[in-house]
Design a protein around this motif. Structure first.
Motif, PDB file in Angstrom:
ATOM      1  N   PRO A 169       0.840  -1.205   0.000  1.00  0.00           N
ATOM      2  CA  PRO A 169       0.000   0.000   0.000  1.00  0.00           C
ATOM      3  C   PRO A 169       0.875   1.255   0.000  1.00  0.00           C
ATOM      4  CG  PRO A 169       0.043  -0.983   2.182  1.00  0.00           C
ATOM      5  CD  PRO A 169       0.740  -1.954   1.276  1.00  0.00           C
ATOM      6  N   ALA A 170       0.323   2.340  -0.595  1.00  0.00           N
ATOM      7  CA  ALA A 170       1.118   3.566  -0.747  1.00  0.00           C
ATOM      8  C   ALA A 170       0.685   4.670   0.200  1.00  0.00           C
ATOM      9  CB  ALA A 170       1.037   4.057  -2.194  1.00  0.00           C
ATOM     10  N   LEU A 227      -9.841   5.900   2.220  1.00  0.00           N
ATOM     11  CA  LEU A 227      -9.366   4.995   1.179  1.00  0.00           C
ATOM     12  C   LEU A 227      -7.900   4.650   1.421  1.00  0.00           C
ATOM     13  CD1 LEU A 227     -10.844   6.650  -2.049  1.00  0.00           C
ATOM     14  CD2 LEU A 227     -11.898   4.938  -0.567  1.00  0.00           C
ATOM     15  N   LEU A 228      -7.511   3.476   0.986  1.00  0.00           N
ATOM     16  CA  LEU A 228      -6.107   3.054   0.991  1.00  0.00           C
ATOM     17  C   LEU A 228      -5.831   2.420  -0.354  1.00  0.00           C
ATOM     18  CD1 LEU A 228      -3.377   2.584   2.391  1.00  0.00           C
ATOM     19  CD2 LEU A 228      -4.295   0.439   3.305  1.00  0.00           C
ATOM     20  N   MET A 229      -4.720   2.799  -0.973  1.00  0.00           N
ATOM     21  CA  MET A 229      -4.461   2.284  -2.319  1.00  0.00           C
ATOM     22  C   MET A 229      -2.998   1.951  -2.544  1.00  0.00           C
ATOM     23  SD  MET A 229      -5.071   5.820  -4.467  1.00  0.00           S
ATOM     24  CE  MET A 229      -6.422   6.316  -3.362  1.00  0.00           C
ATOM     25  N   ARG A 230      -2.807   1.019  -3.440  1.00  0.00           N
ATOM     26  CA  ARG A 230      -1.509   0.724  -4.033  1.00  0.00           C
ATOM     27  C   ARG A 230      -1.469   1.454  -5.367  1.00  0.00           C
ATOM     28  NH1 ARG A 230      -2.221  -4.279  -4.135  1.00  0.00           N
ATOM     29  NH2 ARG A 230      -2.752  -4.693  -6.298  1.00  0.00           N
ATOM     30  N   ARG A 236       0.785  -3.080 -10.266  1.00  0.00           N
ATOM     31  CA  ARG A 236      -0.608  -3.441 -10.565  1.00  0.00           C
ATOM     32  C   ARG A 236      -1.559  -2.698  -9.628  1.00  0.00           C
ATOM     33  NH1 ARG A 236       2.649  -7.565 -10.513  1.00  0.00           N
ATOM     34  NH2 ARG A 236       2.087  -8.097  -8.371  1.00  0.00           N
ATOM     35  N   GLY A 237      -1.335  -1.388  -9.552  1.00  0.00           N
ATOM     36  CA  GLY A 237      -2.116  -0.579  -8.636  1.00  0.00           C
ATOM     37  C   GLY A 237      -3.023   0.411  -9.340  1.00  0.00           C
ATOM     38  N   VAL A 238      -3.196   1.572  -8.736  1.00  0.00           N
ATOM     39  CA  VAL A 238      -4.009   2.643  -9.291  1.00  0.00           C
ATOM     40  C   VAL A 238      -3.106   3.555 -10.115  1.00  0.00           C
ATOM     41  CG1 VAL A 238      -5.461   4.626  -8.727  1.00  0.00           C
ATOM     42  CG2 VAL A 238      -5.601   2.540  -7.342  1.00  0.00           C
ATOM     43  N   LEU A 285      -7.258  -1.225  -4.219  1.00  0.00           N
ATOM     44  CA  LEU A 285      -8.008  -0.127  -3.620  1.00  0.00           C
ATOM     45  C   LEU A 285      -8.967  -0.667  -2.571  1.00  0.00           C
ATOM     46  CD1 LEU A 285      -8.891   2.896  -3.654  1.00  0.00           C
ATOM     47  CD2 LEU A 285     -10.543   2.260  -5.428  1.00  0.00           C
ATOM     48  N   GLY A 286      -8.878  -0.123  -1.361  1.00  0.00           N
ATOM     49  CA  GLY A 286      -9.783  -0.523  -0.286  1.00  0.00           C
ATOM     50  C   GLY A 286     -10.411   0.693   0.364  1.00  0.00           C
TER      51      GLY A 286
END
Length: 300
Positions: A169-170, A227-230, A236-238, A285-286
């Protein structure tokens, strides 16, 4: 009546120069979200996300001599999703008489374009979150949504969100009031979150991940989302999508073109900003739902 013996302030101002600022738009924000997301160029306005199907892939570890080897197959999704860049567009008019006569010390056309560009970029960040086709809030997989345990965002809730988006996660994304609510819960538990400096500004962090504020995440009935995202194609993220090499390009995917002067003597300009955003895999994405932002503690 006392005779005036010195020059008054009002009269003195007639001979003084006033220092002026460029026009300030109070609705501008730092737009950290679009700065934190890597942006990928799109060749012809369309970005196709190809994924391999989750089929059985047979392997053997240290096969015996003479034994038949397994056959592995990675098939591709027959109808992959395609993202078509959308445009955020507006036009402005500036009377040529105004721009000719009142151009010192500031260019009226330049200042009007600067304000218009600011507003387009604000709308771009809003679309990244709210667009019904590609917006992040509409593209969280149901399996990647969790709810707070009691309402206010606690360290336990953010830990659970990290466990959901656990592959590199970023950063978190939250409304400033949600970040403040999380800070209160941390203070209550005696674990104040550390800070990190990004873009010259301090950000709260949790487990090493910055909490990036944006006022474009909605608050309804004193509840919001975190929100939490890669991010990034390699992970293979956003990824954000933009169109390079536009006619009249002034910055990536943003063009400003003069459309001419109309019969009323006004110069007309067309401003277009093309963008989209893609979630390459569902687990990039969560969301933490039901984040209560108006809970306060009393300290004695």
């Amino acid at each position: 009546m006392t005779a005036q013996r010195t020059l008054g302030e009002r009269a003195a101002r007639q001979l003084s120069n006033t220092t002026k600022t460029p026009p300030q738009w109070r609705g501008a924000t730092p737009r950290w979200l679009v700065q934190m997301i890597p942006w990928a160029p799109v060749e012809a306005g369309v970005y196709r996300v190809n994924q391999a199907l989750d089929a059985k892939f047979d392997v053997k570890c240290s096969p015996e001599q003479g034994e038949d080897l397994p056959l592995g197959l990675s098939d591709y999704e027959p109808n992959p999703r395609e993202y078509v860049l959308t445009s955020v567009t507006t036009t402005i008019e500036v009377d040529t008489r105004i721009s000719d006569l009142f151009r010192s010390p500031m260019d009226q056309v330049k200042e009007q374009l600067t304000l218009a560009v600011e507003k387009l970029k604000e709308r771009q960040e809003n679309e990244v979150l709210h667009n019904k086709t590609y917006g992040l809030l509409h593209n969280v997989d149901p399996d990647m949504r969790i709810k707070t345990r009691k309402g206010p965002p606690t360290p336990d809730d953010l830990d659970e969100l990290i466990a959901t988006v656990w592959k590199e996660p970023a950063f978190f994304l939250a409304h400033p009031k949600a970040i403040a609510a999380f800070g209160r819960e941390c203070t209550r538990r005696g674990v104040p979150p550390p800070t990190v400096s990004l873009f010259g500004s301090p950000f709260l962090t949790w487990r090493g991940l910055p909490l990036v504020p944006t006022d474009k995440l909605p608050i309804k009935d004193h509840k919001s989302q975190i929100l939490l995202m890669r991010v990034g194609e390699r992970k293979r993220g956003v990824v954000g999508l933009f169109q390079p090499g536009l006619p009249g390009e002034v910055s990536p995917s943003l063009s400003v073109r003069m459309m001419g002067i109309n019969q009323k003597g006004a110069a007309q300009y067309l401003l277009s900003l093309y963008c989209s955003i893609a979630v390459l895999t569902h687990d990039a994405l969560g969301a933490l739902d039901g984040v209560v932002v108006n809970h306060f503690h009393e300290y004695t």
